[in-house]
Design a protein around this motif. Structure first.
Motif, short mmCIF file in Angstrom:
data_model
loop_
_atom_site.label_atom_id
_atom_site.label_comp_id
_atom_site.label_asym_id
_atom_site.label_seq_id
_atom_site.Cartn_x
_atom_site.Cartn_y
_atom_site.Cartn_z
N MET A 107 -42.96 -31.36 2.04
CA MET A 107 -43.09 -31.31 0.58
C MET A 107 -44.52 -31.66 0.19
O MET A 107 -45.10 -32.61 0.71
CB MET A 107 -42.11 -32.29 -0.08
N LEU A 147 -46.03 -34.82 -5.37
CA LEU A 147 -45.86 -34.73 -6.82
C LEU A 147 -45.95 -36.14 -7.39
O LEU A 147 -45.38 -37.08 -6.83
CB LEU A 147 -44.51 -34.13 -7.20
N TYR A 199 -39.06 -25.88 -10.54
CA TYR A 199 -40.46 -26.09 -10.87
C TYR A 199 -41.31 -26.07 -9.60
O TYR A 199 -42.36 -25.43 -9.54
CB TYR A 199 -40.65 -27.42 -11.61
N TYR A 200 -40.83 -26.77 -8.57
CA TYR A 200 -41.58 -26.86 -7.31
C TYR A 200 -41.71 -25.48 -6.67
O TYR A 200 -42.78 -25.10 -6.21
CB TYR A 200 -40.87 -27.83 -6.37
N SER A 246 -44.51 -22.99 -7.80
CA SER A 246 -45.91 -23.16 -7.39
C SER A 246 -46.23 -22.44 -6.08
O SER A 246 -47.36 -22.54 -5.59
CB SER A 246 -46.22 -24.66 -7.24
N PHE A 262 -37.56 -28.02 -1.37
CA PHE A 262 -38.55 -29.10 -1.31
C PHE A 262 -39.28 -29.15 0.03
O PHE A 262 -40.24 -29.89 0.18
CB PHE A 262 -37.88 -30.45 -1.60
#
Length: 450
Positions: free
Chosen positions: A1, A4, A100-101, A104, A153
């Motif tokens: 991951m 964040l 959201y992750y 990206s 993740f």
């Protein structure tokens, strides 16, 4: 991951930060975990609730390891030193942060769904792509609203492909998973009676699995479909995007021919190449063809997609296990009518020196037609099989329809099956173990004394 900040996590989730002694800008999260028995140092603990457990009860256990926790309530006794992100629903919030992750990363993400073969197909696609470039694939059967986010993740900057499995037991679930995972391509393995308690009938199954196609209509991605399955063809006929068909029939773009099956595995021709799969089951050819179709679409060379020596199938999928000269085919992971017939036919076609023996457990979640689907299995059980051992009340429908040439034994428990098998089996017999997950027929292998 990729890291964040806790501040960004609070912002994405619209959560309220509690107990933070330092600025959330300075708290960086590099892992997310949900199991307090396997804490990850410096990770973010996600307190999920299930029917029999509640992650909020274990906050004290993770306080020394976790940097923070996501909760939807604050239990008494939690140290004020553990920062908490308070949200309305932790399961929903997990999907929101994963979406959201995922956003990206601009990489191909292939989503696999269908009634049968999802995990094997996902594993095969992941196997081929990973030999070409860095590939993330969902572990085991992480195919629901918890497993899919946790898989995402694990995306990293060097990841080139991702393969996820989408499962569902009711309407709207695949649509939700698509919103989270944002697939760029889809694979439809088959449509067959499965989880009918949640889908009503086959039309309901089509509608639910079709949620993947609906998402891809908007995303503009290709779908790879089993053209030998009439329901998959019907769904594809309504899809306006690119459709790539795989199968054994001549309508398939990616086609298998000259099939042969033995204990060494399956051999077939695909184009000018002979492919050897180190696993049993003619139905698994469709899983391999789906993987080959995806590999060819993304430009993998033939020397990769035609070579399967290093592939290891998922466990409890026609997995040969030997006990004292007796071969058990452990296919006990799950069962529905189509997968049950495929497994029975696999044993029926294998060259066997001893006897072919079936151990069959109930097929569950089939709704009001449960008895009928069990009765239909008897059509596939003939003189090729020496005996049938059944366990579960629904399997009584099978023995009522069996031909007189087949001996049968009805058992109330798995332990009773073991006791009968120990007195019945002899070396060189081959035994199929097949039933729904809750039947736990794999226990036979643990208890059987050869």
């Amino acid at each position: 991951m990729e890291p964040l900040s806790l501040e960004k996590i609070c912002d994405v989730l619209q959560g309220r930060l509690l107990h933070a002694s330092i600025s959330p800008k300075k708290i960086w999260i590099e892992n997310i975990f949900t199991d307090s028995r396997r804490p990850i140092s410096g990770g973010l603990f996600w307190a999920l609730e299930g029917e029999r457990w509640d992650g909020h009860q274990f906050l004290e256990e993770v306080q020394g390891m976790a940097k923070a926790a996501v909760v939807h309530r604050v239990p008494e006794g939690v140290s004020s030193e553990l920062p908490l992100v308070l949200v309305r629903d932790t399961a929903y919030a997990l999907g929101e942060l994963a979406s959201y992750y995922r956003s990206s990363f601009s990489l191909p993400l292939i989503a696999v769904t269908g009634s049968n073969g999802k995990t094997t197909t996902k594993e095969m696609i992941g196997y081929l792509l990973s030999r070409y470039a860095s590939t993330l694939r969902s572990p085991q059967s992480f195919n629901n609203r918890i497993g899919v986010p946790l898989t995402l993740f694990s995306l990293e900057r060097g990841t080139c492909f991702a393969v996820v499995e989408l499962g569902a037991s009711g309407m709207g679930e695949i649509a939700q998973l698509c919103r989270i995972a944002r697939p760029t391509a889809g694979v439809l393995t088959s449509i067959a009676p499965a989880h009918l308690e949640g889908f009503r009938d086959l039309e309901g199954v089509m509608e639910a699995k079709g949620e993947l196609l609906e998402y891809l209509e908007g995303a503009g991605g290709p779908i790879f479909i089993n053209v030998d399955n009439i329901y998959c063809r019907r769904m594809a006929s309504r899809y306006s995007g690119e459709v790539i068909g795989f199968g054994i029939s001549r309508e398939a773009s990616i086609r298998a021919s000259e099939l042969s099956c033995s204990f060494d595995g399956i051999r077939f021709r695909c184009g000018s190449h002979v492919v050897h799969l180190p696993m049993l089951g003619r139905h698994n050819v469709y899983c391999a063809l789906a993987a080959i179709a995806v590999a060819q679409y993304y430009g993998l060379p033939a020397e990769i997609w035609s070579s399967w020596e290093g592939f290891r199938p998922p466990g409890m999928r026609l997995q040969p296990v030997w006990r004292g000269g007796i071969c058990f085919l452990n296919d006990a992971y799950n069962a529905n009518p189509a997968s049950m017939v495929a497994a029975i036919e696999t044993l029926g076609r294998l060259p066997v020196v001893g006897r072919r023996v079936l151990v069959l457990g109930d097929m569950l979640e089939l709704g009001e037609d449960t008895w009928h689907y069990h009765q239909e299995l008897a059509r596939w059980i003939d003189e090729r099989f020496s005996a049938v051992f059944v366990v579960g009340r629904h399997m009584q429908a099978v023995v009522e329809e069996l031909p007189s040439s087949v001996d049968w034994y009805s058992c109330g428990t798995v332990r009773e099956v073991v006791e009968l098998l120990e007195g019945f089996l002899r070396p060189q017999d081959v035994v199929l173990l097949k039933g729904s997950r809750r039947m736990k027929l794999e226990q036979i292998l643990l208890d059987f004394a050869a």
